[in-house]
Design an enzyme around this catalytic site. Sequence first.
Site, PDB file in Angstrom:
ATOM      1  N   LYS A 220      41.656  41.270  41.731  1.00 50.24           N
ATOM      2  CA  LYS A 220      41.032  40.507  42.810  1.00 50.24           C
ATOM      3  C   LYS A 220      41.873  40.509  44.081  1.00 50.24           C
ATOM      4  CE  LYS A 220      37.615  37.752  40.455  1.00 50.24           C
ATOM      5  NZ  LYS A 220      37.091  36.390  40.158  1.00 50.24           N
ATOM      6  N   ARG A 254      39.108  38.105  31.588  1.00 51.99           N
ATOM      7  CA  ARG A 254      38.020  39.018  31.957  1.00 51.99           C
ATOM      8  C   ARG A 254      38.617  40.128  32.826  1.00 51.99           C
ATOM      9  NH1 ARG A 254      34.282  39.452  36.230  1.00 51.99           N
ATOM     10  NH2 ARG A 254      32.182  40.153  35.600  1.00 51.99           N
TER      11      ARG A 254
END
Length: 290
Positions: A220, A254
């Site tokens: 991210k 995840r």
Amino acid sequence: MRALRAGTRTLDLNRRIAVMAIVNRTPDSFYDRGATYALDAAVAAGTAAFDAGADLVDVGGVKFAPGPPVPVEEECARVIPVVEALAPHGLVSVDTFHPEVAVAAMAAGAAVINDTTGLHDPRMADVVAAGNAALVIAHSLAAPRTQHPLPHYDDVVADVLAFLRDRVALATAHGVPEDRIIVDPGHDLNKNTRQTLELTRRLGEFQELDLPLLVALSNKDFIGETLDRERGDRLPGSLAAAAWCVAHGARLVRVHNVRETVDAMRMIEAIEGWREPVYELHNTRPEGND
């Protein structure tokens, strides 16, 4: 920490870190830019993830980022064939905020519904309660597929905790058992890099919810901005962040990079004494083998 029920399976997350692999059946996903948009590519990626040791595969047909709405029929056409193909091989999750998609996904074999909008539509709790899937409740602020510029929090951890408490209460009031609920503080979802770093640093505070904690931080932007790394060069930062989160209570991660993350998580399990080495040779023979 209670065991998690997902579909017909029960996961004991006291001594296991579950790795959730990401398969995006979208033409515009932030990480792979549509590499698994084709049906055969999506199924192959999910199968490879299970082969690499993933505990779950999370299939998404609509990305979180702002953009035009994707009709429910189109989202179903993207994800349902993938669920049907992968469900015989392991636990399949579907990343959706549409209750109609969740119903179709559970009928196709999905064991988890991953709502990154935190039950923006309360009907999601109703449909999950009527099925047997687990429910991921993630923190985010914006309406689905819309912008939320310059997000402000008086205290990012306190505010996210309050949101999650409220949405868990909503889910249970609608009939979702607590042993089928997972919470996700929503790394980078309507949060800037400093807010996400603080959320990560104080992750241990989320253990007060006494629910399995999922972190979705793979590759991210907070990692890229912290390290000055482009999207394809964030694996070391992602693994470091995942290891930190697991050390502070996360039990599901995840991720995009499945094999590397599985190795990192299994190593943590071995250090904790939760699993045995696959084999032992080093310094176990009279002649030595240093």
